[in-house]
Design a protein around this motif. Sequence first.
Motif, short mmCIF file in Angstrom:
data_model
loop_
_atom_site.label_atom_id
_atom_site.label_comp_id
_atom_site.label_asym_id
_atom_site.label_seq_id
_atom_site.Cartn_x
_atom_site.Cartn_y
_atom_site.Cartn_z
N ASP A 290 -14.41 -29.55 -1.34
CA ASP A 290 -13.01 -29.41 -2.16
C ASP A 290 -11.84 -28.81 -1.23
O ASP A 290 -12.01 -28.20 -0.37
CB ASP A 290 -13.40 -28.33 -3.02
CG ASP A 290 -12.14 -28.18 -4.18
OD1 ASP A 290 -11.26 -27.43 -3.72
OD2 ASP A 290 -12.23 -28.87 -5.15
N ALA B 189 -11.53 -25.10 -0.94
CA ALA B 189 -12.90 -24.43 -0.58
C ALA B 189 -12.46 -23.27 0.27
O ALA B 189 -11.76 -23.25 1.12
CB ALA B 189 -14.03 -25.30 0.21
N ALA C 163 -19.44 -22.28 3.91
CA ALA C 163 -20.13 -22.60 2.85
C ALA C 163 -21.72 -22.47 3.57
O ALA C 163 -21.82 -22.70 4.87
CB ALA C 163 -20.01 -24.13 2.47
N SER D 294 -16.25 -25.38 6.18
CA SER D 294 -15.95 -26.26 5.13
C SER D 294 -15.19 -27.30 5.57
O SER D 294 -14.31 -27.35 6.55
CB SER D 294 -15.28 -25.53 4.08
OG SER D 294 -14.12 -24.99 4.51
N GLY E 287 -24.26 -27.86 -3.43
CA GLY E 287 -22.80 -27.15 -2.78
C GLY E 287 -22.13 -28.12 -2.17
O GLY E 287 -21.00 -27.70 -1.65
N GLU F 232 -20.17 -30.77 -3.06
CA GLU F 232 -18.70 -30.93 -3.82
C GLU F 232 -18.10 -29.78 -3.59
O GLU F 232 -16.60 -30.00 -3.27
CB GLU F 232 -19.11 -31.30 -5.00
CG GLU F 232 -17.83 -31.58 -5.98
CD GLU F 232 -18.09 -32.16 -7.20
OE1 GLU F 232 -17.03 -31.98 -8.17
OE2 GLU F 232 -19.33 -31.96 -7.80
N ALA F 233 -18.38 -28.45 -3.64
CA ALA F 233 -17.65 -27.16 -3.34
C ALA F 233 -17.18 -27.20 -1.87
O ALA F 233 -16.03 -26.66 -1.90
CB ALA F 233 -18.37 -26.01 -3.79
#
Length: 223
Positions: free
Chosen positions: A152, A155, A159, A174, A146, A148-149
């Motif tokens: 982002d 995002a 997270a 994030s 996770g 990469e997400a």
Amino acid sequence: MNIQEYADRDMLAIDVANVLAGDLEAALLHHDTVSLAVPGGTTPGPVFDGLCAADLEWDRVHVLPTDERCVPGDHDRSNERLIRERLLTNRAAVAQYLPLYVAGKAPEDVLPEVESLINPVLPLSVLVLGMGEDMHTASLFPGMDGLEAALDSHAPTLAVARTDVQPEARITLSAQVLDGALSKHLIIFGTAKRDALERAMSLPPEDAPIAAVLGGMTVHWAE
């Protein structure tokens, strides 16, 4: 990025506490409430010891962790515990704390509830970060599922972080939330972390998550 070097860790703690107090005071001049996001761990403790005594309108300050282990708030590994014991005391005892973890619930299930509390205090007024020798920051770890997400630019606020090297899941702000802070500070000690920071400057955030938030950062370093 601006790197400030200190003769020793005691001097760093004193100076950074004063700098953070000044940043918060300036933010309070322009906003009804302000937000301060801080890490756990042992590194920021001495800074908190000084900052908590600052003569500020702490009742207008929202304090939140940059990341949190999914453990009860009184657990030895809880960032909330350190923040409450070292920062939310003295004059800062009246600040409002915003937790990232709700005990008894799976982290994925609680994200919408927690985000509804945090989103109104964004962008962060003042951010304090630490960094590991692996170049992780908050709970953004190289190679984690996770990542990469979470890196982002679109995002969500939070997270969930799970890694093979950590015994419990974590909830983290994030990268876009961290990077969007109006005032950003990174505290690191020792040659190994200074070398890691220099490596991170030439690596993509997927390999060195700290690289995602270095723009406009003030780095405070002592041996």
